[in-house]
Scaffold this motif. Structure first.
Motif, PDB file in Angstrom:
ATOM      1  N   THR A  57       0.822  -1.205   0.000  1.00  0.00           N
ATOM      2  CA  THR A  57       0.000   0.000   0.000  1.00  0.00           C
ATOM      3  C   THR A  57       0.858   1.259   0.000  1.00  0.00           C
ATOM      4  N   SER A 147     -10.479  -3.528  11.925  1.00  0.00           N
ATOM      5  CA  SER A 147     -10.592  -3.290  10.492  1.00  0.00           C
ATOM      6  C   SER A 147     -11.985  -2.774  10.130  1.00  0.00           C
ATOM      7  N   THR A 148     -12.028  -1.918   9.135  1.00  0.00           N
ATOM      8  CA  THR A 148     -13.302  -1.420   8.600  1.00  0.00           C
ATOM      9  C   THR A 148     -13.577  -2.006   7.217  1.00  0.00           C
ATOM     10  N   HIS A 149     -12.789  -3.024   6.830  1.00  0.00           N
ATOM     11  CA  HIS A 149     -12.916  -3.631   5.510  1.00  0.00           C
ATOM     12  C   HIS A 149     -14.027  -4.678   5.531  1.00  0.00           C
ATOM     13  N   ASP A 150     -15.219  -4.282   5.111  1.00  0.00           N
ATOM     14  CA  ASP A 150     -16.365  -5.190   5.123  1.00  0.00           C
ATOM     15  C   ASP A 150     -16.194  -6.281   4.062  1.00  0.00           C
ATOM     16  N   ARG A 151     -16.393  -7.521   4.467  1.00  0.00           N
ATOM     17  CA  ARG A 151     -16.290  -8.652   3.547  1.00  0.00           C
ATOM     18  C   ARG A 151     -17.495  -9.572   3.748  1.00  0.00           C
ATOM     19  N   ASP A 216      -6.499  -2.443  10.639  1.00  0.00           N
ATOM     20  CA  ASP A 216      -7.275  -1.698   9.647  1.00  0.00           C
ATOM     21  C   ASP A 216      -6.366  -1.317   8.480  1.00  0.00           C
TER      22      ASP A 216
END
Length: 256
Positions: A57, A147-151, A216
Motif C-alpha cells: 500500500t 478493520s473497517t474492511h467489510d467482507r 485496519d
C-alpha cells in the motif's frame, strides 16, 4: 516411506526421526514444542500477510500490484514456514486443518487427539493475533485498530468455502497418496493461486481471519464479517473431507 522402512534403509540413519508435513503430527515431539511451533508459525504467517499488504500500500496505488505483492510474499513465506516447522508440529497454522485431522483420527486415521486439539487451536489463534499486532508495530500503524474492511457479501463467502475445500482436499489428498513431502511447495502454491481465483482472496483459515480483524490495513477484515467467514471455512472443510473420501477411495482387494 514408513518409519519401519526408514529404519532399515541404507540411505537413512537408523535413528532418523520422521519428517512429517501438514496433516501428519510427529509422534515423539513434546506437546509444548508443537504448541510453540503452531503459535510462532501462525504469528509469522499473519505478519507476512499483513506486513506485505501494508508495504504494498505504501509503494503503489495499483490494487492489482498490491495483491500481487501480497500474494507473492505469502507464497514464499508460507512455503518456508511449512518446511521449517512441519517436522515439529505438522505446520497446520490453521484450525480447520487441525479439526480435519482430529476428525480423521477419530475415524481410525493418524492425527491429533482431543488434548492436542485443545492446545493447537488457541495457540494458532493467539499467534495470528500477535502476528497482526507485530506487523502493525513494524510499520508504525496503531497496534490494534479494528478493520473497517467489510467482507460480508455472499460471493465472498462462497469464495471462502471454495478456497477452504480446496485446501483440505490438497493437504489430505497428499497424505492419502503418500506425497506429503511436496506440501511446502504444493500448499504455498495453492494459497498463492487462490488469492487470485477466489473472490475472497482465500483466507481459508479461522485463526488468520481473527488475526486480520485486528488491523485496519490492506489485509484486514471487519470484525462483523468474521463469524460468517469462519462459518463458511468450516463448511468448506467438511466439503473438502468429503471430496477426499470420494476421490481417494480405496478399492477392494479381489477375493482369492
Amino acid at each position: 516411506m514408513t518409519a519401519t522402512e526408514s529404519a532399515t534403509s541404507d540411505a537413512i540413519a537408523p535413528d532418523a526421526s520422521p519428517r512429517p508435513a501438514p496433516g501428519a503430527t510427529p509422534p515423539r515431539t513434546p506437546l509444548i514444542a508443537r504448541a510453540a511451533a503452531e503459535l510462532v508459525g501462525s504469528a509469522a504467517l499473519v505478519a507476512i500477510v499483513v506486513g506485505s499488504g501494508i508495504q504494498a500500500t505504501k509503494l503503489t496505488d495499483d490494487i492489482a500490484l498490491r495483491l500481487l505483492a501480497n500474494s507473492t510474499a505469502t507464497v514464499f513465506g508460507l512455503g518456508v514456514l511449512i518446511a521449517l516447522l512441519g517436522p515439529v508440529s505438522g505446520a497446520h497454522f490453521n484450525p480447520v486443518v487441525t479439526l480435519a485431522e482430529w476428525w480423521t483420527a477419530r475415524r481410525g486415521g493418524a492425527g491429533v487427539n482431543a488434548r492436542e486439539l485443545a492446545v493447537y487451536l488457541p495457540s494458532q489463534t493467539a499467534g495470528a493475533i500477535v502476528g497482526a499486532i507485530l506487523a502493525d508495530a513494524m510499520f508504525g500503524e496503531p497496534l490494534v485498530k479494528w478493520s473497517t474492511h467489510d467482507r460480508s457479501a455472499g460471493n465472498l463467502l462462497l469464495g471462502e468455502a471454495v478456497a477452504t475445500a480446496g485446501l483440505i482436499l490438497l493437504i489430505f489428498g497428499l497424505a492419502k497418496s503418500d506425497r506429503l513431502r511436496f506440501a511446502p511447495v504444493a500448499v504455498a502454491s495453492y494459497i498463492g493461486a487462490a488469492y487470485w481465483f477466489t473472490s475472497s482472496t482465500s483466507f481459508a483459515n479461522p485463526a488468520v481471519t481473527i488475526g486480520r480483524a485486528f488491523t485496519d490495513t490492506f489485509a484486514g477484515i471487519a470484525p462483523a464479517s468474521v463469524p460468517a467467514f469462519i462459518g463458511m471455512q468450516l463448511i468448506g472443510a467438511v466439503v473438502g473431507l468429503a471430496l477426499v473420501a470420494v476421490i481417494f477411495m480405496r478399492g477392494r482387494t479381489p477375493s482369492a
